[in-house]
Design a protein around this motif. Structure first.
Motif, PDB file in Angstrom:
ATOM      1  N   ASN A 184       0.794  -1.209  -0.161  1.00  0.00           N
ATOM      2  CA  ASN A 184      -0.333  -0.496  -0.496  1.00  0.00           C
ATOM      3  C   ASN A 184       1.239   1.114   0.282  1.00  0.00           C
ATOM      4  N   MET A 185       2.159   1.389  -0.561  1.00  0.00           N
ATOM      5  CA  MET A 185       2.726   2.433  -0.579  1.00  0.00           C
ATOM      6  C   MET A 185       1.985   3.290  -1.889  1.00  0.00           C
ATOM      7  N   GLU A 186       2.089   4.544  -2.235  1.00  0.00           N
ATOM      8  CA  GLU A 186       1.849   6.277  -2.603  1.00  0.00           C
ATOM      9  C   GLU A 186       3.701   6.416  -2.975  1.00  0.00           C
ATOM     10  N   MET A 187       2.612   7.348  -4.094  1.00  0.00           N
ATOM     11  CA  MET A 187       4.020   7.839  -4.392  1.00  0.00           C
ATOM     12  C   MET A 187       3.011   9.520  -4.156  1.00  0.00           C
ATOM     13  N   GLY A 188       4.083  10.165  -3.318  1.00  0.00           N
ATOM     14  CA  GLY A 188       3.384  10.622  -1.759  1.00  0.00           C
ATOM     15  C   GLY A 188       3.730  12.293  -2.667  1.00  0.00           C
ATOM     16  N   HIS A 189       5.030  12.728  -3.234  1.00  0.00           N
ATOM     17  CA  HIS A 189       5.226  13.912  -3.533  1.00  0.00           C
ATOM     18  C   HIS A 189       6.259  14.162  -4.787  1.00  0.00           C
ATOM     19  N   ILE A 190       6.639  14.944  -4.831  1.00  0.00           N
ATOM     20  CA  ILE A 190       7.229  15.018  -5.895  1.00  0.00           C
ATOM     21  C   ILE A 190       7.616  16.431  -6.138  1.00  0.00           C
ATOM     22  N   HIS A 191       8.865  16.722  -5.807  1.00  0.00           N
ATOM     23  CA  HIS A 191       9.346  17.990  -5.526  1.00  0.00           C
ATOM     24  C   HIS A 191      10.266  18.384  -6.353  1.00  0.00           C
ATOM     25  N   LEU A 192      10.162  19.932  -6.627  1.00  0.00           N
ATOM     26  CA  LEU A 192      10.695  19.923  -8.582  1.00  0.00           C
ATOM     27  C   LEU A 192      12.224  21.403  -7.997  1.00  0.00           C
ATOM     28  N   TYR A 193      13.271  22.087  -8.931  1.00  0.00           N
ATOM     29  CA  TYR A 193      13.892  23.096  -8.879  1.00  0.00           C
ATOM     30  C   TYR A 193      12.314  23.674 -10.617  1.00  0.00           C
ATOM     31  N   GLY A 194      12.330  24.683  -9.467  1.00  0.00           N
ATOM     32  CA  GLY A 194      12.105  25.464 -10.996  1.00  0.00           C
ATOM     33  C   GLY A 194      12.718  27.531 -11.213  1.00  0.00           C
ATOM     34  N   TYR A 195      12.341  27.632 -11.935  1.00  0.00           N
ATOM     35  CA  TYR A 195      12.796  29.111 -12.479  1.00  0.00           C
ATOM     36  C   TYR A 195      12.584  30.229 -11.315  1.00  0.00           C
ATOM     37  N   ASN A 196      11.189  29.964 -11.725  1.00  0.00           N
ATOM     38  CA  ASN A 196      10.510  31.639 -10.921  1.00  0.00           C
ATOM     39  C   ASN A 196       9.093  31.283 -10.163  1.00  0.00           C
ATOM     40  N   LEU A 197       9.678  31.512  -8.597  1.00  0.00           N
ATOM     41  CA  LEU A 197       8.248  30.337  -7.757  1.00  0.00           C
ATOM     42  C   LEU A 197       6.851  31.036  -8.170  1.00  0.00           C
ATOM     43  N   GLU A 212      -3.523  25.890  -3.527  1.00  0.00           N
ATOM     44  CA  GLU A 212      -2.035  26.075  -2.772  1.00  0.00           C
ATOM     45  C   GLU A 212      -2.209  26.687  -1.646  1.00  0.00           C
ATOM     46  N   GLY A 213      -0.689  25.827  -0.967  1.00  0.00           N
ATOM     47  CA  GLY A 213      -0.451  25.409   0.606  1.00  0.00           C
ATOM     48  C   GLY A 213       0.822  26.243   1.069  1.00  0.00           C
ATOM     49  N   ILE A 214       1.892  26.118   1.332  1.00  0.00           N
ATOM     50  CA  ILE A 214       3.026  27.012   2.030  1.00  0.00           C
ATOM     51  C   ILE A 214       3.072  28.017   0.738  1.00  0.00           C
ATOM     52  N   TYR A 215       3.580  29.400   0.507  1.00  0.00           N
ATOM     53  CA  TYR A 215       4.188  29.753  -0.260  1.00  0.00           C
ATOM     54  C   TYR A 215       4.849  31.203   0.530  1.00  0.00           C
ATOM     55  N   MET A 216       6.158  30.326   0.357  1.00  0.00           N
ATOM     56  CA  MET A 216       7.539  31.527   1.315  1.00  0.00           C
ATOM     57  C   MET A 216       8.297  31.506   0.358  1.00  0.00           C
ATOM     58  N   PRO A 217       8.171  33.154  -0.375  1.00  0.00           N
ATOM     59  CA  PRO A 217       8.695  33.974  -1.185  1.00  0.00           C
ATOM     60  C   PRO A 217      10.343  34.145  -0.811  1.00  0.00           C
ATOM     61  N   TYR A 218      10.152  34.602   0.225  1.00  0.00           N
ATOM     62  CA  TYR A 218      11.634  34.360   1.684  1.00  0.00           C
ATOM     63  C   TYR A 218      12.816  33.516   1.338  1.00  0.00           C
ATOM     64  N   PHE A 219      11.643  32.332   1.563  1.00  0.00           N
ATOM     65  CA  PHE A 219      12.720  30.892   1.407  1.00  0.00           C
ATOM     66  C   PHE A 219      12.824  30.182  -0.055  1.00  0.00           C
ATOM     67  N   GLN A 220      12.259  31.054  -1.075  1.00  0.00           N
ATOM     68  CA  GLN A 220      12.085  30.905  -2.389  1.00  0.00           C
ATOM     69  C   GLN A 220      11.726  29.067  -2.681  1.00  0.00           C
ATOM     70  N   MET A 221      10.268  29.007  -1.899  1.00  0.00           N
ATOM     71  CA  MET A 221      10.131  27.651  -1.901  1.00  0.00           C
ATOM     72  C   MET A 221       8.289  27.672  -1.890  1.00  0.00           C
ATOM     73  N   SER A 222       7.908  26.849  -2.929  1.00  0.00           N
ATOM     74  CA  SER A 222       6.430  26.689  -2.111  1.00  0.00           C
ATOM     75  C   SER A 222       5.652  25.144  -2.656  1.00  0.00           C
ATOM     76  N   ASP A 223       4.375  24.970  -2.350  1.00  0.00           N
ATOM     77  CA  ASP A 223       3.912  24.148  -3.269  1.00  0.00           C
ATOM     78  C   ASP A 223       2.357  24.466  -2.939  1.00  0.00           C
ATOM     79  N   VAL A 224       2.147  22.477  -3.338  1.00  0.00           N
ATOM     80  CA  VAL A 224       0.464  22.759  -3.831  1.00  0.00           C
ATOM     81  C   VAL A 224       0.191  20.907  -3.253  1.00  0.00           C
ATOM     82  N   GLY A 225      -1.208  21.651  -2.483  1.00  0.00           N
ATOM     83  CA  GLY A 225      -1.930  19.995  -2.582  1.00  0.00           C
ATOM     84  C   GLY A 225      -3.201  20.346  -2.832  1.00  0.00           C
TER      85      GLY A 225
END
Length: 304
Positions: A184-197, A212-225
């Motif tokens: 019962n394994m899942e591919m839970g998420h994928i984390h990418l390197y992008g150009y522009n946040l 929209e998930g957590i948006y952290m422009p000061y850390f240059q990271m964001s996610d969606v769910g």
């Protein structure tokens, strides 16, 4: 201090949409298959001289490895940071971490509050996360303009803490075998390197349709769910400060898959892509698109 929700708003892509196969290009197929089979206890579903498909003990395909000669590792391009295998329970995750330690394979157990994880690399340097979601253990707060994790016991940290292995292994019994295969394994998420946040955020919310998930422009990271329970499905960061796609001879991510179990959700996405003039590429009767960072995505409608 401000408490914030992990997932903001509602996804329009449909909660039955899942991550499907992650496709990797590898140099040494046999060694990589052996690694995933022995170290991560994945089941070999199909294998020949050119490719292999690995998954869980129920023959659910999760990972596709394609042999390509003369691959190179490029550092300053878009692509995959890591893919993440989601375990069905604390017991199964504890067995996975315990097994890595038993075979002395390097990994980094980490507590994010919302998840318990460990990080490792495969034999060709591809980053992997193994984890379980533990969304009831903590809250996200904003303190001094930054996102922090507040645990239920009152601790406030940056969410990159050492995992309490004694507590984790307390979930195991004498009957639990560390080397038992994954079920019962899942591919839970994928984390990418992008150009522009901002471009990545708008594409994955407004066009693909995630919330929209957590948006952290000061850390240059964001996610969606999809929702609170299925958060952090696709994450991206702009740490590399690049606008260069991975060359065709780059080791690592070939493409990843969005799998639709609902024809309505699938057709609605195709309409949004057409409306926003996103090119849909047909290859061998399969549909592909590229995100704003030129990362390839396969669109798959599951038929029963």
């Amino acid at each position: 201090m401000k408490v914030i929700d992990y997932v903001n708003g509602k996804s329009i892509i449909g909660n039955d949409t899942k991550l499907g196969l992650v496709h990797l290009k590898v140099k040494n197929l046999k060694d990589q298959v052996r690694f995933y089979n022995l170290a991560l206890k994945m089941t070999i579903i199909e294998q020949n001289d050119d490719f292999a498909i690995l998954g869980d003990n129920n023959n659910k395909p999760l990972l596709h490895l394609r042999k390509v000669d003369d691959l190179k590792r490029y550092e300053r391009t878009s692509g995959m940071y890591h893919f993440a295998l989601l375990y069905p329970s604390e017991v199964e995750f504890a067995k996975a971490v315990g097994w890595l330690m038993y075979i002395e394979y390097p990994n980094a157990p980490t507590d994010h509050g919302f998840s318990k994880t460990t990080y490792l690399k495969d034999l060709e340097g591809n980053d992997i996360e193994l984890y379980i979601r533990t969304i009831d253990r903590a809250k996200y707060i904003i303190e001094d303009g930054k996102h922090m994790v507040k645990y239920n016991d009152g601790r406030v940290t940056d969410g990159r803490d050492a995992l309490d292995l004694e507590e984790l292994f307390s979930h195991l019994s004498k009957e639990d075998k560390l080397d038992s295969p994954i079920t019962n394994m899942e591919m839970g998420h994928i984390h990418l390197y992008g150009y522009n946040l901002d471009d990545m955020q708008k594409f994955y919310t407004n066009i693909i349709g995630y919330a929209e998930g957590i948006y952290m422009p000061y850390f240059q990271m964001s996610d969606v769910g999809l929702n609170k329970e299925e958060n952090h499905v696709i994450a991206f960061n702009a740490w590399k400060q690049t606008n260069t796609p991975a060359p065709i001879d780059a080791v690592g991510l070939d493409f990843y898959t969005l799998t639709f179990n609902n024809e309505k959700s699938y057709n609605e996405l195709l309409e949004r892509l057409e409306k926003n003039k996103i090119e849909i590429i047909e290859e061998n009767n399969e549909k592909f698109i590229f995100d704003p960072s030129e990362i390839k995505i396969k669109l798959e409608l599951k038929t029963i």
